[in-house]
Design an enzyme around this catalytic site. Structure first.
Site, PDB file in Angstrom:
ATOM      1  N   GLY A 281       7.898 -11.712   9.628  1.00 39.85           N
ATOM      2  CA  GLY A 281       6.464 -11.504   9.395  1.00 39.85           C
ATOM      3  C   GLY A 281       5.770 -12.821   9.106  1.00 39.85           C
ATOM      4  O   GLY A 281       6.340 -13.696   8.458  1.00 39.85           O
TER       5      GLY A 281
ATOM      6  N   ASP B 141       6.560 -12.144  -0.008  1.00 37.53           N
ATOM      7  CA  ASP B 141       7.233 -11.301  -1.007  1.00 37.53           C
ATOM      8  C   ASP B 141       7.886 -12.109  -2.141  1.00 37.53           C
ATOM      9  O   ASP B 141       8.209 -11.548  -3.183  1.00 37.53           O
ATOM     10  CB  ASP B 141       8.323 -10.453  -0.342  1.00 37.53           C
ATOM     11  CG  ASP B 141       7.801  -9.643   0.821  1.00 37.53           C
ATOM     12  OD1 ASP B 141       6.595  -9.330   0.822  1.00 37.53           O
ATOM     13  OD2 ASP B 141       8.591  -9.335   1.729  1.00 37.53           O
TER      14      ASP B 141
ATOM     15  N   ARG C 200     -13.669   5.737 -12.141  1.00 39.81           N
ATOM     16  CA  ARG C 200     -12.555   6.160 -11.287  1.00 39.81           C
ATOM     17  C   ARG C 200     -11.259   5.460 -11.664  1.00 39.81           C
ATOM     18  O   ARG C 200     -11.271   4.379 -12.264  1.00 39.81           O
ATOM     19  CB  ARG C 200     -12.849   5.797  -9.827  1.00 39.81           C
ATOM     20  CG  ARG C 200     -13.845   6.706  -9.176  1.00 39.81           C
ATOM     21  CD  ARG C 200     -14.159   6.203  -7.770  1.00 39.81           C
ATOM     22  NE  ARG C 200     -15.030   7.140  -7.092  1.00 39.81           N
ATOM     23  CZ  ARG C 200     -15.834   6.819  -6.085  1.00 39.81           C
ATOM     24  NH1 ARG C 200     -15.871   5.588  -5.626  1.00 39.81           N
ATOM     25  NH2 ARG C 200     -16.591   7.737  -5.529  1.00 39.81           N
TER      26      ARG C 200
ATOM     27  N   GLU D  47       4.803  -1.454  -2.904  1.00 39.28           N
ATOM     28  CA  GLU D  47       5.209  -0.515  -1.845  1.00 39.28           C
ATOM     29  C   GLU D  47       6.653  -0.035  -2.039  1.00 39.28           C
ATOM     30  O   GLU D  47       7.025   1.038  -1.588  1.00 39.28           O
ATOM     31  CB  GLU D  47       5.057  -1.159  -0.469  1.00 39.28           C
ATOM     32  CG  GLU D  47       5.948  -2.389  -0.260  1.00 39.28           C
ATOM     33  CD  GLU D  47       5.823  -3.022   1.131  1.00 39.28           C
ATOM     34  OE1 GLU D  47       4.995  -2.566   1.942  1.00 39.28           O
ATOM     35  OE2 GLU D  47       6.583  -3.976   1.384  1.00 39.28           O
TER      36      GLU D  47
ATOM     37  N   HIS E 250      -1.449  -5.535   5.307  1.00 40.34           N
ATOM     38  CA  HIS E 250      -1.364  -6.814   6.016  1.00 40.34           C
ATOM     39  C   HIS E 250      -2.475  -7.792   5.664  1.00 40.34           C
ATOM     40  O   HIS E 250      -2.392  -8.960   6.032  1.00 40.34           O
ATOM     41  CB  HIS E 250      -1.347  -6.573   7.530  1.00 40.34           C
ATOM     42  CG  HIS E 250      -0.072  -5.945   7.997  1.00 40.34           C
ATOM     43  ND1 HIS E 250       0.106  -4.585   8.016  1.00 40.34           N
ATOM     44  CD2 HIS E 250       1.083  -6.492   8.433  1.00 40.34           C
ATOM     45  CE1 HIS E 250       1.323  -4.325   8.445  1.00 40.34           C
ATOM     46  NE2 HIS E 250       1.937  -5.451   8.708  1.00 40.34           N
ATOM     47  N   LEU E 251      -3.501  -7.305   4.931  1.00 39.44           N
ATOM     48  CA  LEU E 251      -4.521  -8.263   4.479  1.00 39.44           C
ATOM     49  C   LEU E 251      -3.873  -9.356   3.630  1.00 39.44           C
ATOM     50  O   LEU E 251      -4.338 -10.487   3.590  1.00 39.44           O
ATOM     51  CB  LEU E 251      -5.597  -7.543   3.649  1.00 39.44           C
ATOM     52  CG  LEU E 251      -6.523  -6.612   4.434  1.00 39.44           C
ATOM     53  CD1 LEU E 251      -7.330  -5.746   3.497  1.00 39.44           C
ATOM     54  CD2 LEU E 251      -7.438  -7.438   5.331  1.00 39.44           C
TER      55      LEU E 251
HETATM   56  O1  F6P Z   1       8.118  -9.409   4.310  1.00 38.68           O
HETATM   57  C1  F6P Z   1       6.745  -9.447   4.425  1.00 38.68           C
HETATM   58  C2  F6P Z   1       6.199  -8.059   4.621  1.00 38.68           C
HETATM   59  O2  F6P Z   1       4.790  -8.203   4.724  1.00 38.68           O
HETATM   60  C3  F6P Z   1       6.599  -7.042   3.543  1.00 38.68           C
HETATM   61  O3  F6P Z   1       5.881  -7.222   2.347  1.00 38.68           O
HETATM   62  C4  F6P Z   1       6.338  -5.759   4.252  1.00 38.68           C
HETATM   63  O4  F6P Z   1       7.139  -4.713   3.745  1.00 38.68           O
HETATM   64  C5  F6P Z   1       6.748  -6.070   5.661  1.00 38.68           C
HETATM   65  O5  F6P Z   1       6.651  -7.471   5.814  1.00 38.68           O
HETATM   66  C6  F6P Z   1       5.893  -5.412   6.702  1.00 38.68           C
HETATM   67  O6  F6P Z   1       6.370  -5.776   7.948  1.00 38.68           O
HETATM   68  P1  F6P Z   1       5.658  -5.374   9.309  1.00 38.68           P
HETATM   69  O7  F6P Z   1       4.471  -6.254   9.460  1.00 38.68           O
HETATM   70  O8  F6P Z   1       6.676  -5.629  10.343  1.00 38.68           O
HETATM   71  O9  F6P Z   1       5.298  -3.934   9.194  1.00 38.68           O
END
Ligand code: F6P
Length: 364
Positions: A13, A147, A182, A242, A288-289
Site C-alpha cells: 500500500g 500502520d 452526538r 479497524e 484510504h484518506l
Molecule cells: O498497511 C496499510 C493499510 O492501509 C492498512 O492500514 C489497511 O488495512 C490496508 O493497508 C488496506 O489495504 P488496501 O488498500 O489494499 O485495501
C-alpha cells in the site's frame, strides 16, 4: 563489488513519503556516480515488461525526481499483488493458482545490469526483499507503512502523516459532535496494531479508543459516554482501530471484490452503542484518506534519511538489511529479523498510561 546501476521498487500500500525516498535514493546515488532506475508497479515492471509500452523501468535522474518530495503516492506505482515468489492468477474455473516466477525477476535484474536493489515497503515487501537477497541479489530494505507496525524500527515513514491527518479529523468532528450532542465513532486503518488509533486518539482528545491490543467491553465505552452526558458534555468521540475486537468476539472484514480487508468494526461499535446510549451515534471511516496527502516534515525528513542511508549501505557493501530508525541515528537490521513479529502497541508504554491518566476509556 563496483556499483554502476541500482533499481528502486515501491511495494504494498502506498504511504506519504514514498516519493521523498525515491528522490533521496536517486540524488545520493547520483552523488556517487551511479545510474538509477525505478521499477514500475512493485516488481511488475521487471516481471512483465511487455505490458508496459514505454518499458517496465524508468530512468530516474535529478530532473525526474525534481519537485516530488512533497507528493503523496509513488511516481513508480505500487501493488500488493505482485509477490514474485507467490504470484497469484486465476484459472478458467476461477481458482487461485500460485506460481513462483522469481526467475523472471532475476533475469530482469541481470538483463538491465542492476547491481543493487532498494526495496521500499512494509512487512510483506521486506519478506520478499529478504527472499530476493537470499538469491544472491544485493538488496536494501526501506521501512514504509502508515500502520507503524514494522518491527526493528522506531518509526516507519507515512505514520506521522496519517496520525496528523486523523488528529485533524478528530478536531473537526469534535465541533460537529458538540453542536448536535452526538457520539461520533471514527474508524481508522492500522491492521492489527493500534498505533494510528491510539496516537491520533490521544492527540485529538478522543473519549474512548479501541485498539487491537486491548479487546474491548462495549459497556466500558457506554459508561464513559453516559458519565460525559451526566456532566453536561453530551457528545463523545470514539476512535476504533479497524483491527479492534470485542472480548470474545471477532475481527470485522469487508469484501472489496475478490479482496477481503479489515473494516466494519466502527459500524459494529456504532450499532451496539445505538441501543445502549441516548445520543445519536454516527460512524466516520477515514480509510484510504489516511494514505494520501503531503507527507509531514517529520515523514519527509525520515524518508530522506532512509533513502540516503539505503544508498550509503550499498556503498558500504551491505546487503539483506533494512535501514531502521534508532534515534538519534539510522542503523542496519538484518531483513529476516524485521518480519518475525508485528510491532504492536506496548501495553506498559507511556502512551497507554497517558491515555488512562487523561480519563480516556480503552474498553477494558
Ligand atoms: O498497511 C496499510 C493499510 O492501509 C492498512 O492500514 C489497511 O488495512 C490496508 O493497508 C488496506 O489495504 P488496501 O488498500 O489494499 O485495501
Amino acid at each position: 563489488m563496483t556499483i554502476n546501476k541500482i533499481a528502486i521498487s515501491t511495494g504494498g500500500g502506498d504511504a506519504p513519503g514514498l516519493n521523498a525516498v525515491i528522490r533521496a535514493v536517486t540524488l545520493s546515488a547520483h552523488m556517487r556516480g551511479w545510474e538509477v532506475v525505478g521499477i514500475k508497479d512493485g516488481y511488475n515492471g521487471l516481471l512483465f515488461p511487455e505490458k508496459y509500452p514505454g518499458g517496465g523501468t524508468t530512468l530516474l535522474t535529478r530532473e525526474t525526481v525534481r519537485g516530488i518530495a512533497h507528493l503523496g503516492g509513488t511516481i513508480l506505482g505500487t501493488t500488493n499483488r505482485g509477490n514474485p515468489f507467490d504470484y497469484q492468477t486465476k484459472d478458467a474455473d476461477g481458482n487461485i493458482v500460485h506460481q513462483d516466477i522469481s526467475d523472471r525477476l532475476l533475469n530482469g535484474l541481470q538483463e538491465q545490469s542492476i547491481d543493487a536493489l532498494v526495496a521500499i515497503g512494509g512487512d510483506g515487501s521486506m519478506a520478499i526483499a529478504h527472499q530476493i537477497a537470499e538469491m544472491g541479489v544485493r538488496v536494501i530494505g526501506v521501512p514504509k507503512t502508515i500502520d507503524n507496525d514494522l518491527d526493528q524500527t522506531t518509526a516507519t515513514f507515512g505514520f506521522d502523516t496519517a496520525v496528523a491527518f486523523a488528529t485533524d479529523c478528530l478536531g473537526r468532528l469534535h465541533s460537529t459532535a458538540h453542536a448536535h450532542d452526538r457520539v461520533m465513532v471514527v474508524e481508522v486503518m492500522g491492521r492489527h496494531a493500534g498505533w494510528i488509533a491510539l496516537c491520533a486518539g490521544v492527540a485529538g482528545s478522543a473519549d474512548a479508543i479501541l485498539i487491537p491490543e486491548i479487546p474491548f467491553d462495549i459497556q466500558k465505552v457506554v459508561e464513559k459516554i453516559k458519565s460525559r452526558n451526566a456532566s453536561g458534555r453530551e457528545f463523545s468521540i470514539v476512535v476504533v482501530a479497524e483491527g479492534a475486537l470485542p472480548i470474545g468476539g471477532e475481527l470485522q472484514y469487508l469484501a472489496h471484490g475478490d479482496v477481503k480487508r479489515l473494516g466494519g468494526m466502527g459500524q459494529m461499535v456504532t450499532d451496539q452503542l445505538r441501543v445502549l446510549v441516548p445520543n445519536e451515534v454516527r460512524t466516520v471511516v477515514l480509510g484510504h484518506l489516511l494514505r494520501g496527502g503531503t507527507p509531514t516534515a517529520r515523514d519527509r525528513l525520515l524518508s530522506m534519511r532512509f533513502g540516503a542511508a539505503a544508498v550509503r549501505a550499498i556503498a558500504e557493501g551491505e546487503s539483506n538489511i533494512m535501514v531502521a530508525l534508532d534515534p538519534p541515528t539510522v542503523r542496519y537490521v538484518p531483513l529476516e529479523l524485521c518480519t518475525q513479529r508485528t510491532k504492536t502497541v506496548p501495553l506498559d508504554g507511556d502512551i497507554i498510561a497517558t491515555a488512562r491518566e487523561l480519563g480516556i476509556a480503552l474498553g477494558d
